[in-house]
Motif scaffolding. Structure first.
Motif, PDB file in Angstrom:
ATOM      1  N   VAL A 137      -6.916  -6.942  -1.596  1.00 15.72           N
ATOM      2  CA  VAL A 137      -7.045  -6.902  -3.064  1.00 15.72           C
ATOM      3  C   VAL A 137      -5.713  -6.504  -3.701  1.00 15.72           C
ATOM      4  CG1 VAL A 137      -8.209  -5.777  -4.994  1.00 15.72           C
ATOM      5  CG2 VAL A 137      -9.513  -6.440  -2.981  1.00 15.72           C
ATOM      6  N   VAL A 138      -5.048  -5.488  -3.121  1.00 16.22           N
ATOM      7  CA  VAL A 138      -3.737  -5.080  -3.637  1.00 16.22           C
ATOM      8  C   VAL A 138      -2.734  -6.214  -3.511  1.00 16.22           C
ATOM      9  CG1 VAL A 138      -1.803  -3.493  -3.262  1.00 16.22           C
ATOM     10  CG2 VAL A 138      -4.146  -2.633  -3.188  1.00 16.22           C
ATOM     11  N   GLY A 139      -2.743  -6.894  -2.372  1.00 17.85           N
ATOM     12  CA  GLY A 139      -1.830  -8.029  -2.199  1.00 17.85           C
ATOM     13  C   GLY A 139      -2.153  -9.184  -3.117  1.00 17.85           C
ATOM     14  N   ALA A 176       1.267  13.058   5.057  1.00 18.73           N
ATOM     15  CA  ALA A 176       0.098  12.750   5.888  1.00 18.73           C
ATOM     16  C   ALA A 176      -0.485  11.389   5.534  1.00 18.73           C
ATOM     17  CB  ALA A 176      -0.960  13.841   5.707  1.00 18.73           C
ATOM     18  N   VAL A 177      -0.572  11.080   4.235  1.00 16.12           N
ATOM     19  CA  VAL A 177      -1.124   9.784   3.815  1.00 16.12           C
ATOM     20  C   VAL A 177      -0.206   8.646   4.248  1.00 16.12           C
ATOM     21  CG1 VAL A 177      -1.701   8.372   1.801  1.00 16.12           C
ATOM     22  CG2 VAL A 177      -2.456  10.745   1.905  1.00 16.12           C
ATOM     23  N   MET A 178       1.110   8.819   4.084  1.00 16.77           N
ATOM     24  CA  MET A 178       2.045   7.779   4.507  1.00 16.77           C
ATOM     25  C   MET A 178       1.974   7.540   6.018  1.00 16.77           C
ATOM     26  SD  MET A 178       3.538   6.488   1.928  1.00 16.77           S
ATOM     27  CE  MET A 178       2.642   6.827   0.443  1.00 16.77           C
ATOM     28  N   LEU A 179       1.853   8.632   6.779  1.00 18.81           N
ATOM     29  CA  LEU A 179       1.726   8.491   8.232  1.00 18.81           C
ATOM     30  C   LEU A 179       0.419   7.801   8.600  1.00 18.81           C
ATOM     31  CD1 LEU A 179       2.883   9.150  11.025  1.00 18.81           C
ATOM     32  CD2 LEU A 179       1.716  11.362  10.907  1.00 18.81           C
ATOM     33  N   LEU A 180      -0.656   8.121   7.881  1.00 20.22           N
ATOM     34  CA  LEU A 180      -1.947   7.491   8.151  1.00 20.22           C
ATOM     35  C   LEU A 180      -1.890   5.990   7.860  1.00 20.22           C
ATOM     36  CD1 LEU A 180      -4.918   7.871   8.926  1.00 20.22           C
ATOM     37  CD2 LEU A 180      -5.407   8.332   6.515  1.00 20.22           C
ATOM     38  N   LEU A 181      -1.257   5.605   6.760  1.00 25.65           N
ATOM     39  CA  LEU A 181      -1.109   4.185   6.447  1.00 25.65           C
ATOM     40  C   LEU A 181      -0.301   3.463   7.519  1.00 25.65           C
ATOM     41  CD1 LEU A 181      -0.398   4.234   2.586  1.00 25.65           C
ATOM     42  CD2 LEU A 181      -2.538   3.689   3.740  1.00 25.65           C
ATOM     43  N   LEU A 182       0.751   4.098   7.989  1.00 21.70           N
ATOM     44  CA  LEU A 182       1.579   3.483   9.024  1.00 21.70           C
ATOM     45  C   LEU A 182       0.794   3.317  10.325  1.00 21.70           C
ATOM     46  CD1 LEU A 182       4.382   2.439   9.810  1.00 21.70           C
ATOM     47  CD2 LEU A 182       4.993   4.786  10.439  1.00 21.70           C
ATOM     48  N   ILE A 183      -0.024   4.327  10.667  1.00 13.18           N
ATOM     49  CA  ILE A 183      -0.819   4.244  11.898  1.00 13.18           C
ATOM     50  C   ILE A 183      -1.857   3.135  11.792  1.00 13.18           C
ATOM     51  CG2 ILE A 183      -2.524   5.465  13.284  1.00 13.18           C
ATOM     52  CD1 ILE A 183      -0.984   8.035  12.728  1.00 13.18           C
ATOM     53  N   GLU A 184      -2.556   3.048  10.648  1.00 12.23           N
ATOM     54  CA  GLU A 184      -3.578   2.018  10.481  1.00 12.23           C
ATOM     55  C   GLU A 184      -2.966   0.620  10.521  1.00 12.23           C
ATOM     56  OE1 GLU A 184      -5.532   2.940   6.853  1.00 12.23           O
ATOM     57  OE2 GLU A 184      -6.862   4.450   7.756  1.00 12.23           O
ATOM     58  N   THR A 185      -1.821   0.449   9.874  1.00 16.13           N
ATOM     59  CA  THR A 185      -1.165  -0.853   9.898  1.00 16.13           C
ATOM     60  C   THR A 185      -0.707  -1.209  11.312  1.00 16.13           C
ATOM     61  OG1 THR A 185      -0.388  -0.435   7.643  1.00 16.13           O
ATOM     62  CG2 THR A 185       0.642  -2.238   8.843  1.00 16.13           C
ATOM     63  N   MET A 207       0.819  -1.208   0.000  1.00 12.84           N
ATOM     64  CA  MET A 207       0.000   0.000   0.000  1.00 12.84           C
ATOM     65  C   MET A 207       0.855   1.261   0.000  1.00 12.84           C
ATOM     66  SD  MET A 207      -3.280  -0.403  -0.190  1.00 12.84           S
ATOM     67  CE  MET A 207      -3.923   1.100   0.559  1.00 12.84           C
ATOM     68  N   PHE A 208       2.022   1.208   0.642  1.00 10.73           N
ATOM     69  CA  PHE A 208       2.897   2.373   0.660  1.00 10.73           C
ATOM     70  C   PHE A 208       3.422   2.673  -0.744  1.00 10.73           C
ATOM     71  CE2 PHE A 208       2.942   0.643   4.925  1.00 10.73           C
ATOM     72  CZ  PHE A 208       2.844   1.767   5.716  1.00 10.73           C
ATOM     73  N   THR A 209       3.769   1.620  -1.486  1.00  8.39           N
ATOM     74  CA  THR A 209       4.246   1.815  -2.852  1.00  8.39           C
ATOM     75  C   THR A 209       3.139   2.312  -3.761  1.00  8.39           C
ATOM     76  OG1 THR A 209       5.855   0.035  -2.527  1.00  8.39           O
ATOM     77  CG2 THR A 209       5.389   0.688  -4.790  1.00  8.39           C
ATOM     78  N   VAL A 210       1.949   1.722  -3.622  1.00 13.17           N
ATOM     79  CA  VAL A 210       0.825   2.122  -4.478  1.00 13.17           C
ATOM     80  C   VAL A 210       0.440   3.576  -4.235  1.00 13.17           C
ATOM     81  CG1 VAL A 210      -1.616   1.688  -4.954  1.00 13.17           C
ATOM     82  CG2 VAL A 210      -0.056  -0.226  -4.665  1.00 13.17           C
ATOM     83  N   MET A 211       0.318   3.973  -2.979  1.00 10.86           N
ATOM     84  CA  MET A 211      -0.027   5.361  -2.686  1.00 10.86           C
ATOM     85  C   MET A 211       1.094   6.304  -3.101  1.00 10.86           C
ATOM     86  SD  MET A 211      -3.025   5.101  -1.642  1.00 10.86           S
ATOM     87  CE  MET A 211      -3.248   6.843  -1.263  1.00 10.86           C
ATOM     88  N   GLY A 212       2.346   5.846  -3.030  1.00  9.41           N
ATOM     89  CA  GLY A 212       3.451   6.672  -3.497  1.00  9.41           C
ATOM     90  C   GLY A 212       3.405   6.913  -4.990  1.00  9.41           C
TER      91      GLY A 212
END
Length: 490
Positions: free
Chosen positions: A363-365, A296-305, A216-221
């Motif tokens: 789904v991404v995985g 902000a999006v990367m930090l949000l993904l890290l928090i959710e994970t 997800m980090f790569t996709v959002m990047g």
């Protein structure tokens, strides 16, 4: 008076049934329309011809749309149930939400389970065999011949699957009562078969979700604009433009006989155009989009994970000390009687966000795995066979998502209807192993993701990069031109 009370009770029951049926129909109609436009976006346009094959493709399209709508319903069902419970707790006497009750939600769970079984065991096999059928030899060709061949194949497939499940269950459990219950097709056999499919779906989610959480980090990047630090975008766009013009001149100067070189140059030119488009988008992006949205999006993904892994770790501790933490533990208080989260509405909202995040990550995985990489649909260029395969895969993932969320302790909502009749949910060792594997694999994927750059630099410093110890897929990416227009090379 008693007769009037009975009549009024029957009228109320009738009106409630009509109201619930209408609500279910409207919800499914919306999901069906959305699913239809999604499939039409990816379906190959060349298949649209007015002949016998066009009729077969159209029927398969409708069945695939129905399956995709059922998958969307299975995904939305658990969040809808959680938010409905909190609404009923907040407004217990509100006239406008009387239609939102436990009977409606229980009926939706039963319908989702029924339609999932119908799509998985009947509609999708029928669509695939109908699409591949040609009719038996010696019979007049046509739709009827293809339907006859499809029905025969379905009967043979059903006998094969039922026989395999019967033999496997008889070998595992040799009780006389269990052997006799296998003859009860509707009450035991089909739920048992769907339980096996659900277990396979949960194992597939166990494989896909950790990979998706790291991807997800790569996709959002790739979707967002990264911050520009010490970069001159104008110079990079100028270099890319010169390279594009040089490739175009070389392509125009080659003769048509050199097919291999032309195809290679066309692919390289397409890559350069893609990089130029990305650079132009980065240049046009505003300062807040570059410097605020991406971090902000990367930090949000890290928090959710991190929250997901933390909840799974807490669930493991609860499983070790409390028997009621099992997915098949004590039954819940019912819809609208008590909150499912210790933090009330905020905790329920967090559960819903995590459930959607896990579904998107799975789904991404799924599409990131090498074995399922060919399943990725392409806009206006996806065959019906591949669409059927995608619909079946998404149906299995979406049907197993509520079970996985309950097994991992993401939510405490008790699965209603046939979703809660899975025998393996009561096995302590299976549930504990599932939680441990999810936590360990997710942690390893994240550690590998965030340490890959450091690991590659260490390989370069030690001279081990020549041994190709790093990921070959990553190596192939590093050999391509980067987003700033320069070529990366070891």
């Amino acid at each position: 008076m008693e007769g009037q009370d009975e009549v009024s009770a029957r009228e109320q029951h009738f009106h409630s049934q009509v109201r619930e049926s209408t609500i279910c129909f409207l919800l499914f109609a919306v999901l069906y329309i959305v699913s239809y436009f999604i499939i039409r976006r990816y379906k190959r346009k060349s298949d649209e011809q007015e002949d016998e094959d066009a009729i077969v493709n159209r029927i398969s399209l409708f069945l695939s749309t129905f399956t995709l709508a059922v998958s969307a319903g299975a995904v939305l069902l658990l969040p809808f149930s959680i938010i409905s419970n909190e609404i009923l707790l907040s407004f217990p006497q509100n006239y406008y939400i009387q239609w939102l009750n436990g009977s409606l939600i229980h009926g939706l769970w039963n319908l989702a389970s029924l339609f999932s079984n119908l799509c998985l065991f009947v509609l999708m096999p029928f669509a695939f065999f109908f699409l591949e059928s040609e009719g038996f030899a010696g019979l007049k060709k046509g739709i009827r011949a293809r339907i006859l061949e499809t029905l025969v194949m379905l009967v043979l497939l059903a006998l094969l699957i039922l026989g395999i499940v019967w033999v496997a269950s008889a070998l595992v459990d040799k009780d006389a009562a269990s052997m006799e219950s296998l003859y009860d097709l509707w009450e035991f056999y089909l739920p048992y078969l769907y339980s096996c499919i659900s277990l396979m779906g949960c194992l597939l989610l166990l494989l896909c979700t950790p990979v998706g959480l790291s991807r997800m980090f790569t996709v959002m990047g790739q979707l967002l604009v990264k911050p520009t630090i010490l970069e001159d975008l104008d110079e990079q766009i100028y270099i890319i433009t010169l390279e594009e013009e040089a490739l175009q001149r070389r392509l125009n100067g080659l003769s048509s006989s050199v097919e291999y070189n032309i195809m290679e140059l066309e692919q390289e030119l397409e890559n350069v155009k893609t990089l130029k488009t990305k650079l132009e988008r980065r240049k046009k992006a505003s300062a807040w989009e570059r410097n605020l949205v991406y971090p902000a999006v990367m930090l949000l993904l890290l928090i959710e994970t991190s929250i997901s892994v933390l909840l799974v770790a807490c669930n493991i501790l609860c499983l070790l000390v409390d028997e009621t933490a099992m997915p098949k533990g004590t039954r819940g208080p019912g819809i609208g009687n008590a909150s499912l989260s210790a933090f009330g509405f905020v905790g329920a909202a967090l559960e819903i966000i995590l459930i959607f995040y896990l579904m998107v990550s799975s789904v991404v995985g799924f599409y990131s795995l090498r074995f399922f990489g060919n399943f990725i649909p392409k806009k206006d260029d996806t065959t019906m066979t591949k669409i059927i395969g995608n619909c079946v895969s998404i149906l299995v993932l979406s049907s197993a998502l509520p079970v996985m969320s309950r097994t991992l302790g993401i939510t405490r909502f008790d699965l209603l209807g046939d979703f809660g009749r899975f025998n393996w949910l009561g096995n302590f060792y299976i549930v504990l192993s599932y939680n441990l594997l999810f936590a360990i694999v997710t942690t390893l994927c994240l550690v590998r993701k965030f340490t890959s750059a450091v690991r590659e630099e260490l390989f370069k410093a030690l001279g081990l990069h020549k041994l190709h110890l790093s990921d070959p897929s990553r190596d192939s990416e590093t050999s391509k031109p980067s987003a700033n227009g320069h070529h990366k090379a070891l």
